[in-house]
Design a protein around this motif. Structure first.
Motif, PDB file in Angstrom:
ATOM      1  N   LEU A  87       0.696  -1.063  -0.431  1.00  0.00           N
ATOM      2  CA  LEU A  87       0.197   0.311  -0.122  1.00  0.00           C
ATOM      3  C   LEU A  87       1.032   1.742  -0.055  1.00  0.00           C
ATOM      4  O   LEU A  87       1.523   1.710   0.678  1.00  0.00           O
ATOM      5  CB  LEU A  87      -0.984  -0.216   1.099  1.00  0.00           C
ATOM      6  CG  LEU A  87      -1.756  -0.937   1.464  1.00  0.00           C
ATOM      7  CD1 LEU A  87      -2.821  -1.233   2.913  1.00  0.00           C
ATOM      8  CD2 LEU A  87      -3.111  -1.438   0.105  1.00  0.00           C
ATOM      9  N   TRP A  88       0.892   2.275  -1.239  1.00  0.00           N
ATOM     10  CA  TRP A  88       1.147   3.252  -1.264  1.00  0.00           C
ATOM     11  C   TRP A  88       0.077   4.365  -0.422  1.00  0.00           C
ATOM     12  O   TRP A  88      -0.544   5.097  -0.815  1.00  0.00           O
ATOM     13  CB  TRP A  88       1.191   4.012  -2.590  1.00  0.00           C
ATOM     14  CG  TRP A  88       1.836   5.617  -3.006  1.00  0.00           C
ATOM     15  CD1 TRP A  88       2.697   6.173  -1.775  1.00  0.00           C
ATOM     16  CD2 TRP A  88       1.776   6.033  -3.945  1.00  0.00           C
ATOM     17  NE1 TRP A  88       3.174   7.476  -2.201  1.00  0.00           N
ATOM     18  CE2 TRP A  88       2.325   7.247  -3.606  1.00  0.00           C
ATOM     19  CE3 TRP A  88       1.345   6.033  -4.809  1.00  0.00           C
ATOM     20  CZ2 TRP A  88       2.750   8.619  -4.351  1.00  0.00           C
ATOM     21  CZ3 TRP A  88       1.161   6.698  -5.929  1.00  0.00           C
ATOM     22  CH2 TRP A  88       1.744   7.743  -6.018  1.00  0.00           C
ATOM     23  N   LYS A  89       0.096   4.884   1.224  1.00  0.00           N
ATOM     24  CA  LYS A  89       0.302   5.602   2.343  1.00  0.00           C
ATOM     25  C   LYS A  89       0.073   6.909   1.934  1.00  0.00           C
ATOM     26  O   LYS A  89       1.577   7.302   2.284  1.00  0.00           O
ATOM     27  CB  LYS A  89      -0.183   4.763   3.101  1.00  0.00           C
ATOM     28  CG  LYS A  89      -0.034   3.190   3.324  1.00  0.00           C
ATOM     29  CD  LYS A  89       0.167   2.365   4.452  1.00  0.00           C
ATOM     30  CE  LYS A  89       0.064   0.966   5.304  1.00  0.00           C
ATOM     31  NZ  LYS A  89      -0.263   1.010   6.690  1.00  0.00           N
ATOM     32  N   PRO A  90      -0.824   7.704   2.181  1.00  0.00           N
ATOM     33  CA  PRO A  90      -0.544   9.405   3.029  1.00  0.00           C
ATOM     34  C   PRO A  90       0.964   9.179   4.164  1.00  0.00           C
ATOM     35  O   PRO A  90       0.640   7.981   5.028  1.00  0.00           O
ATOM     36  CB  PRO A  90      -1.576   9.329   3.167  1.00  0.00           C
ATOM     37  CG  PRO A  90      -2.684   9.172   2.737  1.00  0.00           C
ATOM     38  CD  PRO A  90      -1.808   7.654   2.029  1.00  0.00           C
ATOM     39  N   ARG A  91       1.729   9.707   5.028  1.00  0.00           N
ATOM     40  CA  ARG A  91       1.846  10.141   5.998  1.00  0.00           C
ATOM     41  C   ARG A  91       1.151  10.506   6.532  1.00  0.00           C
ATOM     42  O   ARG A  91      -0.079  11.298   6.953  1.00  0.00           O
ATOM     43  CB  ARG A  91       3.402  11.477   5.844  1.00  0.00           C
ATOM     44  CG  ARG A  91       4.213  10.764   4.621  1.00  0.00           C
ATOM     45  CD  ARG A  91       5.491  11.556   4.708  1.00  0.00           C
ATOM     46  NE  ARG A  91       6.416  11.625   3.604  1.00  0.00           N
ATOM     47  CZ  ARG A  91       7.392  12.069   3.405  1.00  0.00           C
ATOM     48  NH1 ARG A  91       7.673  13.216   4.484  1.00  0.00           N
ATOM     49  NH2 ARG A  91       8.261  11.877   2.962  1.00  0.00           N
ATOM     50  N   GLU A  92       1.252  10.044   7.741  1.00  0.00           N
ATOM     51  CA  GLU A  92       1.085   9.326   9.109  1.00  0.00           C
ATOM     52  C   GLU A  92      -0.192  11.693   9.531  1.00  0.00           C
ATOM     53  O   GLU A  92       1.253  12.259   9.735  1.00  0.00           O
ATOM     54  CB  GLU A  92       1.029   8.912  10.395  1.00  0.00           C
ATOM     55  CG  GLU A  92       0.516   9.424  12.174  1.00  0.00           C
ATOM     56  CD  GLU A  92       0.977   8.734  13.555  1.00  0.00           C
ATOM     57  OE1 GLU A  92       1.009   9.211  14.299  1.00  0.00           O
ATOM     58  OE2 GLU A  92       2.171   8.044  13.017  1.00  0.00           O
ATOM     59  N   GLY A  93      -1.391  11.527   9.828  1.00  0.00           N
ATOM     60  CA  GLY A  93      -1.586  12.643  10.022  1.00  0.00           C
ATOM     61  C   GLY A  93      -1.790  13.612   8.310  1.00  0.00           C
ATOM     62  O   GLY A  93      -2.187  15.097   8.404  1.00  0.00           O
ATOM     63  N   GLU A  94      -1.967  13.286   7.184  1.00  0.00           N
ATOM     64  CA  GLU A  94      -1.428  13.762   5.982  1.00  0.00           C
ATOM     65  C   GLU A  94      -2.676  12.992   5.520  1.00  0.00           C
ATOM     66  O   GLU A  94      -2.918  11.603   5.780  1.00  0.00           O
ATOM     67  CB  GLU A  94      -0.893  13.737   5.375  1.00  0.00           C
ATOM     68  CG  GLU A  94       0.340  15.039   5.826  1.00  0.00           C
ATOM     69  CD  GLU A  94       2.022  14.584   5.074  1.00  0.00           C
ATOM     70  OE1 GLU A  94       2.487  15.398   5.490  1.00  0.00           O
ATOM     71  OE2 GLU A  94       2.301  13.845   3.897  1.00  0.00           O
TER      72      GLU A  94
END
Length: 420
Positions: free
Chosen positions: A157-164
Motif C-alpha cells: 500500500l502506498w500510504k499518506p504519511r501520518e496526519g496527512e
C-alpha cells in the motif's frame, strides 16, 4: 482575480464560450420546478438531451430491420464500437488503435490483470494506493488469491504519511527502492475518488518500468475529467467507466487502453472471446482464435448497442465542446469554488484535495470537522446534490459541460447557511 458575489459569477457565465452546453443536458429540478444545484458528476453524470433521440434511432432500426440492423441500421450495429473510438481516444490522450469501449470497469480490470499481472516466485507483489476505490482493492486481492498468493504478503500500500491525506511521490519512490525487484504490477487510480488527488501518470509509469514492473491505471475518476495522455505517458494499460464524467448513464460500459507496444504481441496471455477475433473471419466460426491488433483484441462479446448509443450521445457532445476547452473551464470553475470555500473563513473546513490545479480534476473534497452525514442531508434539503464520504467529507464536482459559475456561488452560499 475572483470576487465573492453573484454579479461576478453571472459575469463569468456570460463570457463562458461553453455556457450553452448546459442547455444540452437535463438538469434535475426540485418540487417547485427550479433547477437543483447538481455537483455530483463524479458519481453519475447528467443525461444529454440527445441521448433519448439516439436510443430511439436504435429502437426504430431494431423494429424496422430485426437482425439486418447489424448491417442496415443508420448506424450499423456490427461496427458500432468503432463510432466511439476516435473521441474516446481524444479524451484519454491515446491513439484510436489503443482504445476500445467494452464490458464494465472491474471486468476490464480483471482482463488486464490476466495479461499484465504475471507473477513469478520472486516478483509477485502489487502496489496500489492505500485508499483505492474498494472495487479495485477487491479485484487485486482476488487476483493475488487466484495465484495462491496471500494478499497480506502480495499487496503493498502506498500510504499518506501520518496526519496527512495525500500520497507523496517520494514515498512511492521509497516503496520501489525497497521492493522494486519483488513488484510485478503497479496499479493506481489516476484520480483518487476520496481526496480528488490526481497522480502524475508519467512519473509513476517511468519509475515502475525502470524497476521492471508493469503499470496500469484506473481512470474511473479521471476519464472526462483530467487529460491522462495515455499514449505519451506510456502505461501498459488503463481502464475506466463512462457513467461519471462521460455521462453515459447508470452502470454503462467501460473503456480500456492497451499501449501500442503490446498491439501485435500474440504471445501475451489473455482471456478471449469471438469479438476480439479477426473481423474478416469472425463469422466463419471454425477458425482458431486470431487476435485483432490493438485494444480490440481484448474484446469478448458482441457489444450491447443500447448502452453504446448513450455513450455515443455523450461523446458527440464532448467532441462539439472540445476537451481542451472543457479542461480549461474546469480549472477556472474549480479555482472559483476553492476561492469561495476559503472565503467562508470557517475553521471547521479543510479542503483535502491538492491546491495545485495540475494535481486535481474538478472535484474538491471538503472536510468539515466534527460533521456527520446530517450536514449532507441538510445540503440536499437546501437543493444541493453532492456526495458524502465517511467520516466527514463532502465531494463537490463542478463539471464544465453543464455546471456554471452561478452554481458554484449558490452552493457556497447554501453551505454557509447550513453550517451556521
Amino acid at each position: 482575480m475572483f470576487e465573492n458575489s453573484l454579479e461576478f459569477a453571472k459575469k463569468q457565465d456570460a463570457s463562458d464560450s461553453l455556457a450553452s452546453f448546459r442547455n444540452k443536458f437535463h438538469i434535475p429540478k426540485d418540487s417547485s420546478g427550479e433547477d437543483l444545484i447538481y455537483l455530483c458528476g463524479n458519481s453519475l453524470g447528467l443525461q444529454p438531451k440527445i441521448t433519448s433521440e439516439y436510443i430511439q434511432e436504435v429502437l426504430d432500426d431494431w423494429a424496422a430491420y430485426g437482425v439486418e440492423g447489424h448491417t442496415e441500421a443508420e448506424h450499423a450495429w456490427l461496427p458500432y464500437h468503432e463510432y466511439l473510438t476516435k473521441t474516446m481516444a481524444t479524451i484519454v490522450g491515446a491513439k484510436p488503435s489503443e482504445v476500445v469501449v467494452m464490458n464494465t470497469l472491474t471486468t476490464n480490470l480483471h482482463l488486464m490483470m490476466v495479461t499484465f499481472y504475471q507473477p513469478t516466485k520472486t516478483r509477485y507483489k502489487i502496489i496500489v494506493e492505500s485508499d483505492a476505490f474498494p472495487s479495485d482493492k477487491y479485484a487485486v486481492e482476488s487476483q493475488l488469491k487466484f495465484h495462491n498468493i496471500d494478499p497480506k504478503d502480495g499487496l503493498i500500500l502506498w500510504k499518506p504519511r501520518e496526519g496527512e491525506e495525500l500520497c507523496r511521490f517520494e514515498d512511492y519512490e521509497t516503496l520501489l527502492k525497497e521492493h522494486g525487484d519483488e513488484v510485478a504490477l503497479v496499479l493506481i487510480g489516476s484520480t483518487n475518488y476520496y481526496t480528488g488527488q490526481s497522480f502524475p501518470i508519467k512519473k509513476i509509469t517511468d519509475l515502475g518500468h525502470k524497476h521492471g514492473c508493469k503499470v496500469g491505471f484506473d481512470l474511473a475518476h479521471g476519464a472526462g475529467n483530467i487529460q491522462p495522455n495515455l499514449h505519451e505517458n506510456g502505461p501498459d494499460f488503463a481502464v475506466w467507466c463512462t457513467y461519471k464524467y462521460i455521462n453515459s448513464g447508470p452502470g454503462s460500459l467501460g473503456g480500456c487502453f492497451v499501449h501500442e507496444r503490446h498491439a501485435n504481441n500474440n504471445d501475451l496471455k489473455r482471456f478471449v472471446g469471438w469479438w476480439g477475433h479477426n473481423k474478416t473471419t469472425r463469422f466463419n466460426m471454425r477458425h482458431e482464435f486470431d487476435a485483432l491488433p490493438g485494444a480490440e483484441g481484448w474484446q469478448l462479446s458482441n457489444p450491447p448497442i443500447l448502452s453504446m448509443t448513450a455513450i455515443r450521445a455523450s461523446l458527440d457532445t464532448f467532441a462539439a465542446a472540445g476537451f481542451d476547452n472543457l479542461r480549461k473551464k474546469s480549472v477556472q470553475l474549480t479555482n472559483f469554488l476553492e476561492f469561495l470555500v476559503d472565503d467562508l473563513k470557517d475553521d471547521r473546513i479543510n479542503i483535502i484535495t491538492p491546491r495545485n490545479p495540475e494535481e486535481r480534476g474538478c472535484q474538491l473534497s471538503i472536510q468539515v470537522k466534527s460533521a456527520d452525514k446530517n450536514l449532507h442531508t441538510e445540503l440536499t434539503e437546501a437543493g444541493v446534490i453532492s456526495d458524502w464520504r465517511e467520516p466527514d467529507v463532502i465531494r463537490i464536482a463542478p463539471t464544465p459541460l453543464y455546471n456554471s459559475f452561478e452554481d458554484v456561488y449558490h452552493f457556497t452560499q447554501r453551505l454557509k447557511k447550513v453550517l451556521n
